[in-house]
Structure formats: structure tokens, C-alpha cells
Design a protein around this motif. Structure first.
Motif, PDB file in Angstrom:
ATOM      1  N   GLY A  45      22.347  32.163  39.135  1.00  0.00           N
ATOM      2  CA  GLY A  45      23.606  32.186  39.865  1.00  0.00           C
ATOM      3  C   GLY A  45      24.764  32.518  38.955  1.00  0.00           C
ATOM      4  O   GLY A  45      24.669  32.363  37.730  1.00  0.00           O
ATOM      5  N   VAL A  46      25.839  32.998  39.572  1.00  0.00           N
ATOM      6  CA  VAL A  46      27.068  33.295  38.823  1.00  0.00           C
ATOM      7  C   VAL A  46      28.285  32.911  39.656  1.00  0.00           C
ATOM      8  O   VAL A  46      28.236  32.894  40.888  1.00  0.00           O
ATOM      9  N   ALA A  47      29.352  32.611  38.958  1.00  0.00           N
ATOM     10  CA  ALA A  47      30.667  32.413  39.579  1.00  0.00           C
ATOM     11  C   ALA A  47      31.641  33.304  38.818  1.00  0.00           C
ATOM     12  O   ALA A  47      31.641  33.324  37.584  1.00  0.00           O
ATOM     13  N   ILE A  48      32.441  34.046  39.573  1.00  0.00           N
ATOM     14  CA  ILE A  48      33.476  34.890  38.992  1.00  0.00           C
ATOM     15  C   ILE A  48      34.817  34.303  39.401  1.00  0.00           C
ATOM     16  O   ILE A  48      35.068  34.106  40.594  1.00  0.00           O
ATOM     17  N   ILE A  49      35.640  34.002  38.413  1.00  0.00           N
ATOM     18  CA  ILE A  49      36.907  33.331  38.650  1.00  0.00           C
ATOM     19  C   ILE A  49      38.035  34.262  38.230  1.00  0.00           C
ATOM     20  O   ILE A  49      38.019  34.801  37.121  1.00  0.00           O
ATOM     21  N   GLY A  50      39.007  34.430  39.120  1.00  0.00           N
ATOM     22  CA  GLY A  50      40.122  35.321  38.830  1.00  0.00           C
ATOM     23  C   GLY A  50      41.415  34.824  39.431  1.00  0.00           C
ATOM     24  O   GLY A  50      41.497  33.693  39.907  1.00  0.00           O
ATOM     25  N   ARG A  51      42.411  35.684  39.410  1.00  0.00           N
ATOM     26  CA  ARG A  51      43.692  35.358  40.035  1.00  0.00           C
ATOM     27  C   ARG A  51      43.498  35.268  41.538  1.00  0.00           C
ATOM     28  O   ARG A  51      42.653  35.957  42.097  1.00  0.00           O
ATOM     29  N   PRO A  52      44.298  34.446  42.206  1.00  0.00           N
ATOM     30  CA  PRO A  52      44.181  34.359  43.666  1.00  0.00           C
ATOM     31  C   PRO A  52      44.467  35.705  44.323  1.00  0.00           C
ATOM     32  O   PRO A  52      45.400  36.416  43.935  1.00  0.00           O
ATOM     33  N   VAL A  53      43.670  36.045  45.300  1.00  0.00           N
ATOM     34  CA  VAL A  53      43.872  37.281  46.040  1.00  0.00           C
ATOM     35  C   VAL A  53      45.138  37.181  46.900  1.00  0.00           C
ATOM     36  O   VAL A  53      45.894  38.131  46.996  1.00  0.00           O
ATOM     37  N   ALA A  54      45.367  36.016  47.501  1.00  0.00           N
ATOM     38  CA  ALA A  54      46.566  35.801  48.322  1.00  0.00           C
ATOM     39  C   ALA A  54      47.782  35.658  47.404  1.00  0.00           C
ATOM     40  O   ALA A  54      47.866  34.721  46.607  1.00  0.00           O
TER      41      ALA A  54
END
Length: 152
Positions: A45-54
């Protein structure tokens, strides 16, 4: 089965998402990505974390789990959501959000004490006059926003 958190590159995470995610392609960028591996060191499994899209949530203290994908290994999602929140806090962020389609149970998020903070109605689509987008099968779907946050 024992799982552990492992580092993954953005490229590795995107490849995994493209293979395993049920309804989204990999995102365009990230702040960081993490993986879950089994006892045989196979990525499950993976999780990709970034800036909020909203844009209203992009306050420089909030991040978003933009993609979560597993191969179905039990407990991998909970492990990744918990690790993503610990990593975000360690980097100084105060809130981490993610979205589920309304029919998804959220059991993995409940397991790590995330809370529902909004029920969002279906969008007609992401395409606008100034930003044309190609439909990818996720239009007209109600969503639920979940969050983990530092108590104030």
C-alpha cells in the motif's frame, strides 16, 4: 501478518496507485509519500500526501492525503493513515484531510480516530471554462471529508 511503514519515492507511489487505485490516477505532485510493506518486504500500500486540492483549505498548516491505495492487505490503510498523520504533525502541520466517496465506510479512518467534518454533495464535474478537464468517472459522486487535527 505483520506490516511496517517504508519509504517510497513519488514515482514508486504513483506506479502503485496507477496499478491498484479503484477510481483515480496518480496525482501530479506531493509533499511526501509513504508505503506499507509486508514481512516479505513486498509493497502492499501507499499514501500520497500533498497540498489540499480545495483552495480554501490550503492555509499552509493543512495537508491532504490525495491518494491511498492498497492491494487489499488487511489493516494497510489504517497503518498508512496513522503514519501520514504522525509524519504531518512532525513536519509542523496542524491538520490532515482526505475524502472518501459517500458509500465508503471509513472504517480505516475511524480506526485511527479521524473524524467526519463535512458531507459534500456531488459535483457536476471538475471542468470549468478557464480550466477544462477530462472526466475520469468520479463526477456526480457525493463525498465525505475526514480530518485529523491538533486540538486547539
Amino acid at each position: 501478518m505483520s506490516l511496517r511503514i517504508v519509504p517510497v519515492s513519488f514515482h514508486e507511489a504513483c506506479s502503485f496507485v496507477d496499478e491498484w487505485h479503484r477510481h483515480h490516477r496518480a496525482p501530479q505532485g506531493h509533499k511526501f509519500s509513504i508505503g506499507a510493506a509486508n514481512e516479505a518486504d513486498e509493497l502492499v500500500g501507499v499514501a500520497i500526501i500533498g497540498r489540499p486540492v480545495a483552495r480554501p483549505l490550503d492555509d499552509r498548516l493543512t495537508l491532504e492525503v490525495t491518494r491511498m491505495a492498497t492491494n487489499g492487505t488487511p489493516n494497510a490503510c489504517s497503518l498508512l493513515y496513522g503514519a501520514a498523520w504522525r509524519a504531518a504533525k512532525a513536519l509542523g502541520y496542524r491538520r490532515l484531510v482526505t475524502y472518501l466517496q459517500a458509500e465508503e465506510s471509513g472504517v480505516s479512518l475511524r480506526a485511527v480516530q479521524w473524524k467526519i467534518v463535512a458531507h459534500l454533495p456531488p459535483r457536476r464535474g471538475w471542468s470549468t471554462g478557464c480550466r477544462p478537464r477530462t472526466a475520469r468517472g468520479t463526477d456526480n459522486v457525493a463525498r465525505t471529508r475526514w480530518e485529523a487535527r491538533i486540538a486547539t
